[in-house]
Design a protein around this motif. Structure first.
Motif, mmCIF file in Angstrom:
data_model
loop_
_atom_site.group_PDB
_atom_site.id
_atom_site.type_symbol
_atom_site.label_atom_id
_atom_site.label_comp_id
_atom_site.label_asym_id
_atom_site.label_seq_id
_atom_site.Cartn_x
_atom_site.Cartn_y
_atom_site.Cartn_z
ATOM 1 N N GLU A 54 2.720 6.712 -22.535
ATOM 2 C CA GLU A 54 3.882 6.582 -23.143
ATOM 3 C C GLU A 54 4.786 5.322 -22.783
ATOM 4 O O GLU A 54 5.483 5.105 -23.559
ATOM 5 N N GLY A 55 4.288 4.704 -21.625
ATOM 6 C CA GLY A 55 4.923 3.513 -21.298
ATOM 7 C C GLY A 55 5.933 3.398 -20.239
ATOM 8 O O GLY A 55 6.669 2.409 -19.881
ATOM 9 N N VAL A 56 6.067 4.770 -19.417
ATOM 10 C CA VAL A 56 6.791 4.832 -18.225
ATOM 11 C C VAL A 56 6.108 4.322 -17.135
ATOM 12 O O VAL A 56 5.148 4.844 -16.647
ATOM 13 N N PRO A 57 6.735 3.042 -16.388
ATOM 14 C CA PRO A 57 6.020 2.359 -15.357
ATOM 15 C C PRO A 57 6.128 3.514 -14.203
ATOM 16 O O PRO A 57 7.173 4.131 -13.760
ATOM 17 N N LEU A 58 4.788 3.741 -13.380
ATOM 18 C CA LEU A 58 4.615 4.528 -12.224
ATOM 19 C C LEU A 58 4.717 3.760 -10.890
ATOM 20 O O LEU A 58 4.852 4.487 -9.927
ATOM 21 N N GLY A 59 4.510 2.566 -10.991
ATOM 22 C CA GLY A 59 4.570 1.825 -9.691
ATOM 23 C C GLY A 59 3.385 0.549 -9.795
ATOM 24 O O GLY A 59 2.453 0.458 -10.923
ATOM 25 N N ILE A 60 3.452 -0.138 -8.908
ATOM 26 C CA ILE A 60 2.525 -1.388 -8.817
ATOM 27 C C ILE A 60 1.268 -0.933 -7.914
ATOM 28 O O ILE A 60 1.531 -0.411 -6.668
ATOM 29 N N VAL A 61 0.101 -0.822 -8.204
ATOM 30 C CA VAL A 61 -1.096 -0.213 -7.550
ATOM 31 C C VAL A 61 -1.884 -1.240 -6.874
ATOM 32 O O VAL A 61 -2.831 -0.968 -6.475
ATOM 33 N N SER A 87 -0.676 -9.040 -10.689
ATOM 34 C CA SER A 87 -0.056 -7.406 -10.423
ATOM 35 C C SER A 87 -0.789 -6.695 -11.307
ATOM 36 O O SER A 87 -1.164 -7.108 -12.461
ATOM 37 N N ALA A 88 -0.921 -5.497 -10.770
ATOM 38 C CA ALA A 88 -1.258 -4.311 -11.886
ATOM 39 C C ALA A 88 -0.323 -3.449 -11.689
ATOM 40 O O ALA A 88 -0.014 -2.501 -10.604
ATOM 41 N N LEU A 89 0.209 -3.180 -12.626
ATOM 42 C CA LEU A 89 1.383 -2.043 -13.057
ATOM 43 C C LEU A 89 0.742 -0.976 -13.769
ATOM 44 O O LEU A 89 0.189 -1.037 -14.711
ATOM 45 N N MET A 90 0.928 0.346 -12.961
ATOM 46 C CA MET A 90 0.455 1.703 -13.597
ATOM 47 C C MET A 90 1.464 2.085 -14.325
ATOM 48 O O MET A 90 2.717 2.175 -13.896
ATOM 49 N N SER A 91 1.237 2.786 -15.569
ATOM 50 C CA SER A 91 2.106 3.510 -16.362
ATOM 51 C C SER A 91 1.589 4.576 -17.260
ATOM 52 O O SER A 91 0.486 4.594 -17.263
ATOM 53 N N TRP A 122 10.382 -2.478 -9.851
ATOM 54 C CA TRP A 122 9.740 -1.211 -10.327
ATOM 55 C C TRP A 122 10.915 -0.253 -10.805
ATOM 56 O O TRP A 122 10.768 0.408 -11.892
ATOM 57 N N ARG A 123 11.863 -0.062 -9.896
ATOM 58 C CA ARG A 123 12.986 0.962 -10.128
ATOM 59 C C ARG A 123 13.607 0.596 -11.447
ATOM 60 O O ARG A 123 13.973 1.196 -12.178
ATOM 61 N N LEU A 124 14.069 -0.589 -11.386
ATOM 62 C CA LEU A 124 14.710 -1.174 -12.371
ATOM 63 C C LEU A 124 13.994 -0.772 -13.982
ATOM 64 O O LEU A 124 14.666 -0.440 -15.064
ATOM 65 N N LEU A 125 12.711 -1.071 -14.001
ATOM 66 C CA LEU A 125 11.815 -0.818 -15.057
ATOM 67 C C LEU A 125 11.744 0.609 -15.335
ATOM 68 O O LEU A 125 11.799 1.142 -16.535
ATOM 69 N N TYR A 126 11.483 1.634 -14.393
ATOM 70 C CA TYR A 126 11.450 2.842 -14.533
ATOM 71 C C TYR A 126 12.565 3.595 -15.047
ATOM 72 O O TYR A 126 12.473 4.423 -16.112
ATOM 73 N N LEU A 178 0.887 -1.181 -0.019
ATOM 74 C CA LEU A 178 -0.038 0.151 0.000
ATOM 75 C C LEU A 178 0.819 1.210 0.129
ATOM 76 O O LEU A 178 0.581 2.202 -0.532
ATOM 77 N N ALA A 179 1.980 1.244 0.721
ATOM 78 C CA ALA A 179 2.921 2.507 0.860
ATOM 79 C C ALA A 179 3.339 2.765 -0.738
ATOM 80 O O ALA A 179 3.252 3.823 -1.071
ATOM 81 N N HIS A 180 3.831 1.742 -1.351
ATOM 82 C CA HIS A 180 4.432 1.859 -2.660
ATOM 83 C C HIS A 180 3.251 2.349 -3.619
ATOM 84 O O HIS A 180 3.325 2.936 -4.521
ATOM 85 N N ALA A 181 2.085 1.737 -3.375
ATOM 86 C CA ALA A 181 0.973 2.108 -4.220
ATOM 87 C C ALA A 181 0.493 3.542 -4.146
ATOM 88 O O ALA A 181 0.207 4.219 -4.896
ATOM 89 N N ARG A 182 0.564 4.044 -2.736
ATOM 90 C CA ARG A 182 0.113 5.519 -2.587
ATOM 91 C C ARG A 182 1.118 6.265 -3.243
ATOM 92 O O ARG A 182 0.992 7.366 -3.816
ATOM 93 N N ALA A 183 2.501 5.924 -3.222
ATOM 94 C CA ALA A 183 3.433 6.670 -3.923
ATOM 95 C C ALA A 183 3.211 6.775 -5.310
ATOM 96 O O ALA A 183 3.522 7.707 -6.126
ATOM 97 N N ALA A 184 2.838 5.643 -6.027
ATOM 98 C CA ALA A 184 2.488 5.539 -7.188
ATOM 99 C C ALA A 184 1.347 6.415 -7.592
ATOM 100 O O ALA A 184 1.380 7.219 -8.831
ATOM 101 N N SER A 185 0.261 6.471 -6.981
ATOM 102 C CA SER A 185 -0.907 7.314 -7.056
ATOM 103 C C SER A 185 -0.516 8.755 -7.047
ATOM 104 O O SER A 185 -1.023 9.548 -7.887
ATOM 105 N N GLU A 186 0.472 9.096 -6.188
ATOM 106 C CA GLU A 186 0.936 10.464 -6.010
ATOM 107 C C GLU A 186 1.634 10.956 -7.590
ATOM 108 O O GLU A 186 1.320 11.925 -7.882
ATOM 109 N N ARG A 187 2.345 9.887 -8.031
ATOM 110 C CA ARG A 187 2.923 10.153 -9.311
ATOM 111 C C ARG A 187 2.039 10.388 -10.312
ATOM 112 O O ARG A 187 2.094 11.038 -11.358
#
Length: 452
Positions: free
Chosen positions: A119-126, A112-116, A354-358, A59-68
């Motif tokens: 253009e295809g830049v991954p923002l995190g696992i939501v 898993s649900a990956l948000m991007s 996620w960081r490697l993909l980003y 959830l902490a990672h997902a909330r950070a992705a939501s902010e992005r």
């Protein structure tokens, strides 16, 4: 991890420390990644602790992705399932289930649900769900007798609910899935405005209205609205290429499946269907690209159809994420006592993968950004020094993201020749591991100098 709540600040700092250590050496075992006995002991203690909640870390990672995501008009969410094979029938690891097939492997399944960005830049696992299957004999032959809530396929619907509750309402969300997501209840479920579905069709479906027939025939008879091009990534079965696609589109109303349990509670659903077929760019010996996509997006012509196809074409990113988890982070090689500890480790490695993909994809989409968008100051400085065979002074401005990512990949074996294109995630994670070794050496050198 700023919003991580574990009830103990020391546990939070330990989790953050573990993510840093695992990121520095993603391919390594836990003892090797930790580097010393104290950190190794603390890591195993944290993975064994019920106070360290895998769900809270996710959830902490997902909330950070939501902010992005808040800065974008529209984002894509690609969902998919994969299996983690963690042992055979003789494995002592507790909490595993059968993986299917004849090998007797046991393990866990992960959805898993990956948000991007579009253009295809991954923002995190939501969203992510982890489970062990029950023995097949217990449910064999009962699929048609169970409600959707009792099936594994219900996870596709749960992901939509999770994404809706997480992301800001002002952001449009297009959620894609492969043929496993062709589930009538998924299209029929209520969604807030701005949340759309983009799913590859697999089932033949009856259309509502007398004389309207079936889905495949209706799409084949639909008008050609134009032609488009789409990038097709390399896989084991095909070469990377830009495919020229003929586009057909129509609007239909799907009837609930005839033999569906609970059919009386379901109503027909109006959807758009886009069918693309490769025409002029098929390499010899390969099958043409052909996708039939069911979507809740209203498609009136070529422009909307192209948006739908491009959204579906990003779906393979979540497969790439699972590949990084298993091959780059070695999730299937972890030697832990039970499934709960594996799930906690998975929650940590989500951030690493996620960081490697980003880094990989931001270098392709925004190559001229300063590399401080993906690297800390001491990381890029260490990279600049070791990334050349000749001594050179540090520049006043940091290199671009593209320059930094290519230097990292070259540490991992990427040749950087003109015909090589842009580096892939495999050379990147190998190079990143070496970069972290150099960065740690630089930090300790600076620390010893300041102490002296």
């Amino acid at each position: 991890m700023a919003t991580l709540e574990l009830g103990d600040p020391r546990l939070k700092q330990r989790v953050i420390r573990m993510i840093e250590l695992f990121s520095a050496n993603p391919e390594a075992s836990i003892p090797k990644a930790c580097g010393n006995a104290a950190d190794t002991k603390a890591a195993y203690r944290a993975l064994s602790s019920e106070a360290v909640s895998a769900e809270e870390i996710r959830l902490a990672h997902a909330r950070a992705a939501s902010e992005r995501a808040a800065g974008f008009k529209r984002v894509l969410v690609e969902q998919d399932s994969t299996g983690l094979s963690l042992g055979d029938s003789d494995s002592r690891m507790l909490g595993l289930g059968p993986m299917g097939g004849s090998g007797g492997q046991r393990g866990l399944f992960v959805h898993s649900a990956l948000m991007s960005t579009i253009e295809g830049v991954p923002l995190g696992i939501v969203s992510q769900q982890v489970w062990a299957r029950e023995d097949a004999a217990e449910k064999r032959g009962t699929r048609r007798k169970r409600l959707i809530e009792e099936k594994e396929s219900f996870r596709w619907l749960e992901t939509v609910d999770a994404v809706e509750s997480l992301l800001p309402h002002e952001v449009e969300v297009w959620i894609s899935g492969d043929r496993e997501a062709d589930i009538f209840e998924l299209f029929a479920m209520p969604r807030r405005p701005g949340v759309e579905l983009v799913v590859r069709a697999t089932h033949e479906r009856k259309l509502a209205g007398e004389g309207f027939g079936y889905l495949h025939a209706a799409v084949e008879a639909a008008a050609v609205v134009g032609e488009m091009q789409v990038h097709v990534p390399r896989s084991r079965k095909r070469k990377e290429r830009t495919a020229a696609l003929e586009v057909r589109a129509c609007t239909v109303t799907l009837e609930p499946p005839r033999n569906h349990l609970g059919r009386g509670d379901l109503s027909p659903v109006c959807v758009s269907v886009v069918r693309v077929r490769e025409t002029r760019t098929v390499p010899e010996g390969e099958a043409p690209i052909e996708w039939m996509i069911i979507t809740t997006v209203a498609v009136h012509g070529l422009e909307e159809a192209m948006e739908v196809v491009h959204a579906y074409a990003q779906r393979w990113k979540v497969e790439r994420y699972h590949y990084v988890l298993k091959s780059g982070c070695g999730m299937e090689d972890l030697q832990l006592a039970d499934a709960d500890r594996i799930e906690r480790a998975l929650a940590l490695y989500n951030v690493v993968a996620w960081r490697l993909l980003y880094m990989t994809y931001v270098a392709r989409v925004a190559p001229e950004l300063p590399c401080t968008a993906v690297l800390e100051e001491d990381e890029w400085k260490a990279l600049y020094v070791v990334g050349s065979t000749r001594p050179r002074a540090l520049p006043e401005k940091p290199p671009t993201v593209r320059e930094a990512v290519r230097m990292i990949a070259m540490l991992g074996g990427f040749m950087g020749r003109k015909r090589d294109g842009e580096p892939g995630v495999q050379s990147l994670w190998t190079g990143f591991r070496r970069l972290m070794d150099f960065t740690i050496a630089l930090r300790r050198l600076l620390l010893s100098t300041s102490c002296g």
